[in-house]
Write a protein that holds these residues in place. Structure first.
Motif, PDB file in Angstrom:
ATOM      1  N   MET A  48      -2.112  34.022  15.459  1.00  0.00           N
ATOM      2  CA  MET A  48      -1.816  32.592  15.520  1.00  0.00           C
ATOM      3  C   MET A  48      -2.838  31.800  16.334  1.00  0.00           C
ATOM      4  O   MET A  48      -2.835  30.578  16.309  1.00  0.00           O
ATOM      5  CB  MET A  48      -0.408  32.357  16.083  1.00  0.00           C
ATOM      6  CG  MET A  48       0.696  32.842  15.149  1.00  0.00           C
ATOM      7  SD  MET A  48       0.671  32.053  13.515  1.00  0.00           S
ATOM      8  CE  MET A  48       1.035  30.373  13.937  1.00  0.00           C
ATOM      9  N   LEU A  49      -3.725  32.499  17.053  1.00  0.00           N
ATOM     10  CA  LEU A  49      -4.761  31.825  17.836  1.00  0.00           C
ATOM     11  C   LEU A  49      -6.103  31.812  17.113  1.00  0.00           C
ATOM     12  O   LEU A  49      -7.102  31.352  17.654  1.00  0.00           O
ATOM     13  CB  LEU A  49      -4.900  32.488  19.202  1.00  0.00           C
ATOM     14  CG  LEU A  49      -3.623  32.469  20.049  1.00  0.00           C
ATOM     15  CD1 LEU A  49      -3.852  33.208  21.359  1.00  0.00           C
ATOM     16  CD2 LEU A  49      -3.148  31.044  20.291  1.00  0.00           C
ATOM     17  N   GLY A  50      -6.132  32.343  15.880  1.00  0.00           N
ATOM     18  CA  GLY A  50      -7.353  32.329  15.084  1.00  0.00           C
ATOM     19  C   GLY A  50      -8.245  33.537  15.266  1.00  0.00           C
ATOM     20  O   GLY A  50      -9.361  33.563  14.735  1.00  0.00           O
ATOM     21  N   ASN A  51      -7.778  34.552  15.987  1.00  0.00           N
ATOM     22  CA  ASN A  51      -8.555  35.774  16.171  1.00  0.00           C
ATOM     23  C   ASN A  51      -8.339  36.707  14.984  1.00  0.00           C
ATOM     24  O   ASN A  51      -7.211  36.874  14.513  1.00  0.00           O
ATOM     25  CB  ASN A  51      -8.129  36.495  17.452  1.00  0.00           C
ATOM     26  CG  ASN A  51      -8.321  35.618  18.666  1.00  0.00           C
ATOM     27  OD1 ASN A  51      -9.426  35.162  18.937  1.00  0.00           O
ATOM     28  ND2 ASN A  51      -7.243  35.364  19.385  1.00  0.00           N
ATOM     29  N   THR A  52      -9.402  37.336  14.518  1.00  0.00           N
ATOM     30  CA  THR A  52      -9.288  38.271  13.409  1.00  0.00           C
ATOM     31  C   THR A  52      -8.491  39.495  13.830  1.00  0.00           C
ATOM     32  O   THR A  52      -8.765  40.115  14.847  1.00  0.00           O
ATOM     33  CB  THR A  52     -10.684  38.705  12.926  1.00  0.00           C
ATOM     34  OG1 THR A  52     -11.395  37.551  12.477  1.00  0.00           O
ATOM     35  CG2 THR A  52     -10.590  39.715  11.789  1.00  0.00           C
ATOM     36  N   VAL A  53      -7.483  39.839  13.020  1.00  0.00           N
ATOM     37  CA  VAL A  53      -6.663  41.025  13.240  1.00  0.00           C
ATOM     38  C   VAL A  53      -7.194  42.175  12.397  1.00  0.00           C
ATOM     39  O   VAL A  53      -7.294  43.303  12.859  1.00  0.00           O
ATOM     40  CB  VAL A  53      -5.187  40.737  12.873  1.00  0.00           C
ATOM     41  CG1 VAL A  53      -4.355  41.996  12.901  1.00  0.00           C
ATOM     42  CG2 VAL A  53      -4.616  39.669  13.782  1.00  0.00           C
TER      43      VAL A  53
END
Length: 82
Positions: A48-53
């Motif tokens: 939800m913070l825009g970091n790639t999972v």
């Protein structure tokens, strides 16, 4: 189904080894056409913070387009799907 790049897509199956589960929303980032095989797509999933999972390559049959019936939801990454 033919999907447009850089649009949202919904995962239809669990990929627990990637920490992904059916219903997770990702972004289509590449298309893979191989003669004799189903069209594949690279999909990037974010928190939800825009970091790639995760970035995974999947056949188109493992994805679907969002619809008006879909609603966003949130689950913690360490929760196990039941």
């Amino acid at each position: 189904m033919d999907y447009e790049l850089y649009t949202d897509t919904i995962l239809l199956r669990d990929l627990p080894e990637e920490g992904l589960f059916a219903g997770d929303v990702g972004t289509l980032v590449d298309r893979h056409d191989v003669e004799g095989l189903e069209t594949g797509y690279s999909v990037e999933f974010f928190d939800m913070l825009g970091n790639t999972v995760a970035v995974v390559t999947l056949p188109g049959s493992s994805l679907r387009s969002p619809s008006h019936a879909d609603r966003p939801t949130v689950r913690l990454a360490n929760e196990v799907a039941v």
